[in-house]
Scaffold this active site. Structure first.
Site, PDB file in Angstrom:
ATOM      1  N   ASN A  42      43.714  -8.351  39.239  1.00  0.00           N
ATOM      2  CA  ASN A  42      43.885  -7.788  37.901  1.00  0.00           C
ATOM      3  C   ASN A  42      45.157  -6.938  37.913  1.00  0.00           C
ATOM      4  O   ASN A  42      45.148  -5.819  38.424  1.00  0.00           O
ATOM      5  CB  ASN A  42      42.646  -6.940  37.567  1.00  0.00           C
ATOM      6  CG  ASN A  42      42.789  -6.189  36.248  1.00  0.00           C
ATOM      7  OD1 ASN A  42      43.720  -6.416  35.478  1.00  0.00           O
ATOM      8  ND2 ASN A  42      41.860  -5.276  35.989  1.00  0.00           N
TER       9      ASN A  42
ATOM     10  N   LYS B  25      46.614  -5.501  35.567  1.00  0.00           N
ATOM     11  CA  LYS B  25      46.626  -4.429  34.552  1.00  0.00           C
ATOM     12  C   LYS B  25      47.974  -4.422  33.841  1.00  0.00           C
ATOM     13  O   LYS B  25      48.568  -5.482  33.662  1.00  0.00           O
ATOM     14  CB  LYS B  25      46.264  -3.084  35.201  1.00  0.00           C
ATOM     15  CG  LYS B  25      44.952  -3.190  36.012  1.00  0.00           C
ATOM     16  CD  LYS B  25      44.379  -1.886  36.430  1.00  0.00           C
ATOM     17  CE  LYS B  25      43.089  -2.131  37.216  1.00  0.00           C
ATOM     18  NZ  LYS B  25      42.437  -0.880  37.635  1.00  0.00           N
TER      19      LYS B  25
ATOM     20  N   HIS C  24      36.228  -4.709  31.254  1.00  0.00           N
ATOM     21  CA  HIS C  24      36.703  -3.842  32.337  1.00  0.00           C
ATOM     22  C   HIS C  24      36.455  -2.379  31.944  1.00  0.00           C
ATOM     23  O   HIS C  24      36.537  -2.034  30.770  1.00  0.00           O
ATOM     24  CB  HIS C  24      38.198  -4.094  32.590  1.00  0.00           C
ATOM     25  CG  HIS C  24      38.686  -3.402  33.814  1.00  0.00           C
ATOM     26  ND1 HIS C  24      39.035  -2.070  33.811  1.00  0.00           N
ATOM     27  CD2 HIS C  24      38.842  -3.840  35.085  1.00  0.00           C
ATOM     28  CE1 HIS C  24      39.393  -1.731  35.049  1.00  0.00           C
ATOM     29  NE2 HIS C  24      39.286  -2.779  35.833  1.00  0.00           N
TER      30      HIS C  24
ATOM     31  N   GLU D 124      38.233   0.105  32.058  1.00  0.00           N
ATOM     32  CA  GLU D 124      39.332   0.713  31.288  1.00  0.00           C
ATOM     33  C   GLU D 124      39.263   0.298  29.818  1.00  0.00           C
ATOM     34  O   GLU D 124      39.677   1.048  28.934  1.00  0.00           O
ATOM     35  CB  GLU D 124      40.678   0.343  31.932  1.00  0.00           C
ATOM     36  CG  GLU D 124      40.874   1.110  33.244  1.00  0.00           C
ATOM     37  CD  GLU D 124      41.679   0.386  34.312  1.00  0.00           C
ATOM     38  OE1 GLU D 124      42.411  -0.566  33.988  1.00  0.00           O
ATOM     39  OE2 GLU D 124      41.564   0.786  35.495  1.00  0.00           O
TER      40      GLU D 124
ATOM     41  N   GLU E 268      31.916  -3.127  39.437  1.00  0.00           N
ATOM     42  CA  GLU E 268      33.010  -2.207  39.718  1.00  0.00           C
ATOM     43  C   GLU E 268      32.555  -0.768  39.445  1.00  0.00           C
ATOM     44  O   GLU E 268      32.589  -0.312  38.294  1.00  0.00           O
ATOM     45  CB  GLU E 268      34.213  -2.520  38.818  1.00  0.00           C
ATOM     46  CG  GLU E 268      34.814  -3.879  39.054  1.00  0.00           C
ATOM     47  CD  GLU E 268      36.279  -3.905  38.660  1.00  0.00           C
ATOM     48  OE1 GLU E 268      37.108  -4.164  39.541  1.00  0.00           O
ATOM     49  OE2 GLU E 268      36.589  -3.629  37.499  1.00  0.00           O
TER      50      GLU E 268
ATOM     51  N   GLY F 170      40.826   2.519  41.413  1.00  0.00           N
ATOM     52  CA  GLY F 170      42.122   3.191  41.466  1.00  0.00           C
ATOM     53  C   GLY F 170      42.086   4.554  42.142  1.00  0.00           C
ATOM     54  O   GLY F 170      43.042   5.322  42.059  1.00  0.00           O
TER      55      GLY F 170
ATOM     56  N   SER G  15      39.087  -0.312  44.567  1.00  0.00           N
ATOM     57  CA  SER G  15      39.828   0.024  45.783  1.00  0.00           C
ATOM     58  C   SER G  15      39.602  -0.967  46.927  1.00  0.00           C
ATOM     59  O   SER G  15      39.516  -0.568  48.091  1.00  0.00           O
ATOM     60  CB  SER G  15      39.521   1.461  46.227  1.00  0.00           C
ATOM     61  OG  SER G  15      39.933   2.375  45.227  1.00  0.00           O
TER      62      SER G  15
HETATM   63  P1  PGA Z   1      41.595  -1.039  42.082  1.00  0.00           P
HETATM   64  O1  PGA Z   1      41.195  -1.668  40.653  1.00  0.00           O
HETATM   65  O2  PGA Z   1      41.513  -2.156  43.072  1.00  0.00           O
HETATM   66  O3  PGA Z   1      43.000  -0.538  41.889  1.00  0.00           O
HETATM   67  O4  PGA Z   1      40.626   0.037  42.356  1.00  0.00           O
HETATM   68  C1  PGA Z   1      40.152  -2.583  40.555  1.00  0.00           C
HETATM   69  C2  PGA Z   1      39.954  -2.961  39.103  1.00  0.00           C
HETATM   70  O5  PGA Z   1      40.128  -2.105  38.236  1.00  0.00           O
HETATM   71  O6  PGA Z   1      39.622  -4.122  38.797  1.00  0.00           O
END
Ligand code: PGA
Length: 250
Positions: A9, A11, A95, A97, A167, A173, A213
């Site tokens: 992803n 983003k 997601h 976000e 997740e 993140g 992560s």
């Molecule tokens: P990250 O993000 O690997 O940077 O923690 C995962 C995601 O948001 O899908």
């Protein structure tokens, strides 16, 4: 044996020239595999470039979101027919976000998953608890509500075609990964719930990815858990070598 599916992803990262470099880096070193699928999910503006660059490779294309509508007066939105026409086979929906910054609810995410499935694409449906919810010991209630909500009205065959991404919001993140035990516990909970809502056959087929992560150094232990069937990778998918290392760990 379920196929392992690793999705990157991106983003809101990478312009056209960065997209070109990243895809070229991935495709120059990716090893053909019959048991692993690798997906890239660039921002909308890079989908066309990515699609042209991955032609003839095993890499698949996904989008990060989709509109509930097929066309019309929805400024800023991108529809499923548009994603199909650019070669997307997967769409991330819900997601955290999107839940946080765009007020997406389980109900909206459920409608988006149905939209994606109606077009013959695969939704990657995200669920996960916040840190506050984990600390209050309500992770299993939250996940149960989310999974029931996002899958409401889907047939067994639609669920079997879908990917669920667990997740934990506190791991996205932040560099804080769920331990393999914490992740496996929730994956098992989700699979058991699907078995109750549908059947054990459906539960055995559905792909459940872990996200939050995921890095080259923790991918192997997470991906070797019996109920973890892949990863949704954010930060570590922005460099070809770390994304490839995670794909190879699968
Ligand atoms: P990250 O993000 O690997 O940077 O923690 C995962 C995601 O948001 O899908």
């Amino acid at each position: 044996m379920r196929t392992k599916i690793i999705a990157g992803n991106w983003k809101m990262n990478n312009d056209i020239s960065q997209t070109t470099d990243l895809i070229n880096g991935i495709k120059s070193a990716i090893k053909p595999s019959s048991s692993t699928i690798a997906i890239v999910c660039p921002p909308y503006t890079s989908l066309m470039t990515a699609q042209q660059l991955i032609k003839g490779t095993s890499i698949k294309l996904g989008a990060q979101d989709v509109s509930l509508f097929d066309s019309g007066a929805y400024t800023g939105e991108i529809s499923l027919p548009m994603l199909k026409s650019v070669g997307c086979e997967y769409v991330i929906v819900g997601h955290s976000e999107r839940r946080q910054y765009h007020a997406e609810t389980n109900e909206i995410i459920n409608q988006k998953a149905k939209k994606v499935l109606s077009g013959g694409l695969v939704p990657i449906i995200c669920v996960g608890e916040t840190l506050e919810e984990r600390e209050k010991n309500i992770t299993s209630q939250i996940l149960t509500t989310q999974v029931k909500g996002v899958l409401a009205g889907l047939s067994a065959s639609e669920v079997e075609k879908s990917i669920i991404a667990y997740e934990p919001v506190w791991a996205i993140g932040t560099g804080k990964t769920a331990t393999k035990e914490q992740a496996e516990e929730v994956h098992l909970l989700i699979r058991t719930l699907i078995s109750q809502l549908y059947s054990s056959t459906t539960a055995e087929k559905v792909i459940i990815q872990y996200g939050g992560s995921v890095k080259p150094d923790n991918a192997k232990e997470l991906l070797s858990q019996p109920n973890i069937d892949g990863a949704l990778v954010g930060g570590a998918c922005l460099k070809a070598d770390s994304f490839l290392a995670i794909i190879n760990a699968a």
